[in-house]
Design a protein around this motif. Sequence first.
Motif, PDB file in Angstrom:
ATOM      1  N   SER A  80      35.487 119.783  36.994  1.00  0.00           N
ATOM      2  CA  SER A  80      36.480 119.310  37.953  1.00  0.00           C
ATOM      3  C   SER A  80      36.503 117.781  38.027  1.00  0.00           C
ATOM      4  CB  SER A  80      36.212 119.906  39.338  1.00  0.00           C
ATOM      5  OG  SER A  80      34.946 119.531  39.825  1.00  0.00           O
ATOM      6  N   LYS A 108      43.213 112.643  35.049  1.00  0.00           N
ATOM      7  CA  LYS A 108      44.581 112.842  35.558  1.00  0.00           C
ATOM      8  C   LYS A 108      45.392 111.550  35.647  1.00  0.00           C
ATOM      9  CE  LYS A 108      47.405 114.683  39.288  1.00  0.00           C
ATOM     10  NZ  LYS A 108      48.364 115.360  38.387  1.00  0.00           N
ATOM     11  N   VAL A 121      46.098 118.838  40.198  1.00  0.00           N
ATOM     12  CA  VAL A 121      44.761 119.136  39.684  1.00  0.00           C
ATOM     13  C   VAL A 121      44.281 120.487  40.193  1.00  0.00           C
ATOM     14  CG1 VAL A 121      42.340 118.456  39.774  1.00  0.00           C
ATOM     15  CG2 VAL A 121      44.089 116.733  39.392  1.00  0.00           C
ATOM     16  N   GLY A 129      41.423 117.329  44.639  1.00  0.00           N
ATOM     17  CA  GLY A 129      42.833 116.973  44.518  1.00  0.00           C
ATOM     18  C   GLY A 129      43.462 116.711  45.875  1.00  0.00           C
ATOM     19  N   ILE A 139      39.662 115.269  37.212  1.00  0.00           N
ATOM     20  CA  ILE A 139      40.099 114.283  38.196  1.00  0.00           C
ATOM     21  C   ILE A 139      40.176 112.894  37.563  1.00  0.00           C
ATOM     22  CG2 ILE A 139      39.344 113.021  40.249  1.00  0.00           C
ATOM     23  CD1 ILE A 139      40.530 115.604  41.054  1.00  0.00           C
ATOM     24  N   SER A 164      38.012 121.437  42.243  1.00  0.00           N
ATOM     25  CA  SER A 164      39.169 120.631  41.848  1.00  0.00           C
ATOM     26  C   SER A 164      40.236 120.623  42.938  1.00  0.00           C
ATOM     27  CB  SER A 164      39.770 121.168  40.540  1.00  0.00           C
ATOM     28  OG  SER A 164      38.872 120.991  39.465  1.00  0.00           O
TER      29      SER A 164
END
Length: 299
Positions: free
Chosen positions: A168, A175, A249, A108, A172, A104
Motif C-alpha cells: 500500500s 500515485k 488508491v 488514500g 501511495i 491503502s
Amino acid sequence: MGYEWLALASASLWAIAALISVKPARHLGPFAYSRWRMFLVSLMLGSISLLTGGWQTLSGSALPLLALSGLIGIFIGDTALYACMNRLGPRRSGLLFSCHALFSALLGLWIFNEQLTGSRLTGALLVFTGVMLAILFGRRSSGSEWERIRGSLAIGVALGLTAALCQSLGAIIAKPVMMSGNIEAASASGVRMVSALLAHCALRLTGLPLTRPFRPINRQIFGMIAINGFLAMALGMTLILLALRHGDVGMVAILSSTTPVILLPLLWWHSGERPSAAAWCGTLLATLGTVLVLGASGH
C-alpha cells in the motif's frame, strides 16, 4: 478500459502467478527467488521500454519517487510476502496480503482526500468482506502440503502484514507520479523493479546466510520464475500503475485484493478439493460488490 477493469485484470494475473510461485519460492527461498524474479522482470520491462521508447518519458523528478516505491513495495514487500507464503501457504498469505486494500483505502482517504460514498462504499465493503470469507474459509481441513504451517505462526502473520503495508505504501508513493499522465507505465514499472533488484544484490553481497538459495536453480525452476514474473510483475504491476493513473488508491487496492477469491476455483482445479460453502458465499459477495463498484463508476 476503465481503471476498475485494470485492477481486476491484475488481480486475476496475480492469482494465476500465486499457483506458479509456490514451488520455486520453496525451492530457492524467498530472497533468492525474489532476486531471480526481479532480474528476469527487469530484463523484460527494460526491453519493452527500449523498444517503445517509453524510457524517454521518465523525468528526473519522477525517478526518486519510483525508486523509493520499488524499494518499499517490491524489495521489502515482495520478499516478505514470499517468506510468509513459505511459512503459511498461498491461502493464508493471501488473507494477510489482502489487508493492503484496507491500508491503502485509509491512506488514500488521509493523504489524497479520496471519498467512498453511496453504492461505491457498499460495493467496496462487500468486496472486502467477500475476500475475507473466501480466504478464512477457503478450504476444508486437510493434510494438503499447501495448508501446512512451517515454523512460527506469529512470524508468518507479521511477514504477511508487513508485505501488505509495504504494497500500500508503494502504491501511495507511485500515485502522484502516475497521475501526471506523462510517464509510460512499463517504464515506470521497470524503474521500480531495477531499484528493488539493486537493493537485493547489495544485500546478497553482504553474505548474510538468509540471502543464500536453499537449493541450486534448475531449468524447470527458472522457467516457472520467468512465467510468474511476466504474469505478476511485467503485466500485473504495470496494469496496477495504469489503474492508479486514473483511479483512487483505495478503490484500486480493494478491487486488486480480489486475488484470493479468484484463487479459489484455481486451487480447486489444482488440488481437486472443493472449497467450503462459506468460501463460495464470500466469492458471491465479492462479485456483487464488484458489480456495484463498476456500475456506480459508469464503466
